[in-house]
Motif scaffolding. Sequence first.
Motif, PDB file in Angstrom:
ATOM      1  N   GLY A  91       0.815  -1.214   0.000  1.00  0.00           N
ATOM      2  CA  GLY A  91       0.000   0.000   0.000  1.00  0.00           C
ATOM      3  C   GLY A  91       0.844   1.258   0.000  1.00  0.00           C
ATOM      4  O   GLY A  91       0.511   2.256  -0.655  1.00  0.00           O
ATOM      5  N   THR A  92       1.977   1.209   0.708  1.00  0.00           N
ATOM      6  CA  THR A  92       2.893   2.349   0.730  1.00  0.00           C
ATOM      7  C   THR A  92       3.455   2.640  -0.653  1.00  0.00           C
ATOM      8  O   THR A  92       3.480   3.786  -1.112  1.00  0.00           O
ATOM      9  CB  THR A  92       4.053   2.076   1.710  1.00  0.00           C
ATOM     10  N   PHE A  93       3.873   1.582  -1.355  1.00  0.00           N
ATOM     11  CA  PHE A  93       4.575   1.773  -2.626  1.00  0.00           C
ATOM     12  C   PHE A  93       3.658   1.995  -3.819  1.00  0.00           C
ATOM     13  O   PHE A  93       4.132   2.359  -4.892  1.00  0.00           O
ATOM     14  CB  PHE A  93       5.553   0.618  -2.874  1.00  0.00           C
ATOM     15  N   VAL A  94       2.361   1.773  -3.658  1.00  0.00           N
ATOM     16  CA  VAL A  94       1.429   2.173  -4.706  1.00  0.00           C
ATOM     17  C   VAL A  94       1.563   3.681  -4.933  1.00  0.00           C
ATOM     18  O   VAL A  94       1.534   4.173  -6.065  1.00  0.00           O
ATOM     19  CB  VAL A  94      -0.033   1.826  -4.321  1.00  0.00           C
ATOM     20  N   VAL A  95       1.747   4.412  -3.830  1.00  0.00           N
ATOM     21  CA  VAL A  95       1.860   5.874  -3.885  1.00  0.00           C
ATOM     22  C   VAL A  95       3.314   6.323  -3.955  1.00  0.00           C
ATOM     23  O   VAL A  95       3.671   7.202  -4.745  1.00  0.00           O
ATOM     24  CB  VAL A  95       1.170   6.516  -2.659  1.00  0.00           C
ATOM     25  N   PHE A  96       4.172   5.728  -3.121  1.00  0.00           N
ATOM     26  CA  PHE A  96       5.561   6.163  -3.025  1.00  0.00           C
ATOM     27  C   PHE A  96       6.279   6.115  -4.374  1.00  0.00           C
ATOM     28  O   PHE A  96       7.059   7.012  -4.706  1.00  0.00           O
ATOM     29  CB  PHE A  96       6.298   5.286  -2.007  1.00  0.00           C
ATOM     30  N   THR A  97       6.007   5.093  -5.152  1.00  0.00           N
ATOM     31  CA  THR A  97       6.642   4.956  -6.459  1.00  0.00           C
ATOM     32  C   THR A  97       6.333   6.134  -7.363  1.00  0.00           C
ATOM     33  O   THR A  97       7.168   6.544  -8.179  1.00  0.00           O
ATOM     34  CB  THR A  97       6.186   3.647  -7.140  1.00  0.00           C
TER      35      THR A  97
END
Length: 406
Positions: free
Chosen positions: A234-240
């Motif tokens: 869930g973090t890396f859906v946005v962080f990327t």
Amino acid sequence: MNYQKEIQVNTKSAMKSKGLPAALWALTISAFGIGTTEFVIVGLLPTVAGDLGISIPSAGLLVSLYAIGVAIGAPILTALTGKIPRKTLLISIMALFVIGNGLASVAPGFITLVMARILTGFAHGVYFSIGSTIAASLVPEEKRATAISIMFAGLTLAIVTGVPLGTFIGQHFGWRATFIGVSILGIIGLLASMLLVPKNLKSEQTASLKSLPKVFGNKRMIFAFLMTAMGYGGTFVVFTYLSPILQQIAGFKESTVTFILLIYGIAIALGNLLGGKTANKNPLKALLWMFAAQGLVLLAFYFTAGSQILSIITLFLLGGLSFATVPGLQLLVVQIAEKELPGTEDVASGINIAAFNIGIAIGSYTGGIIVTSSLGLASTPWIGALFLLVTVLITVYSIRLSKNKK
């Protein structure tokens, strides 16, 4: 014999009567170098692609294949090296890290560079597997999550300083210079480990490949790994896609985005340390509240991304929560292994490191699908929030499982 009791006698001499042992800082230095080499390649993709004459999507394999190296290295190589004394293994892993980055700096072509990245990924996986258990063993039980968070602070600080500096060096002096610089960081970490890490860290029970079926056969462990993968996903859906979100949706200039990402990185570092302190006593309960808060902030970011002031505030909260769960997740896995599967602590920790990287891959891939679909870039925050909702449900079930074990 309990894992902590096994190493307690050996580690008392390495600890001061108050405060934290110097060995933790050796682990943090090495984590800083490893974190830098993991994330800096993202900023160097255009430079590497142009120099080697390949496309940027092809250069992107340097990110995904590194993650595969970590996912393989963490559980499998940790199991295979279970009989090696911990300090010897730690130093050997840092030597492998230095060699991998050294090879990357002189790679004549793309295939060679990919192989060097995979080799470095192996080192990354084993390092964070044994590093977590070593960090936890160096301090009293009530400070174990804090100790793990300090080690992982090296990883988060790499996002704040190492990655921007490495990208700057690569853009002005060539990407090979960046890998040379990271190799130097690895040498510093290696020397610090040689000087500061206690010798007698090896437990009586050693990990092996036979540990893998035992770990994967434990229900509580499986749900802990799912928490890690989904929460990080869930973090890396946005962080990327944080940089394009800030530029295209919030309307920030590219130069301003660099400063905002620095603020985000500082929030990550603070959240990592505070998350460790919060998770010391009861990691599951702390993780439940942190995952719930992260999901709510992700959902809020969907509504605030269009406002420059509100987006910065939301992003700071998101940065603090995104990596706050890392120490608790690692501690939870070690605790389950100690109580239910003694002797598998390092392997379980390694599998959890693999779960982090699987989460990165899933989150990034999902984000890519969303960005290219009709939903678009603006939808990534609420999609990430859905990941966290699932993570909260998994955590609630894990709490029920833990109560049934008492």
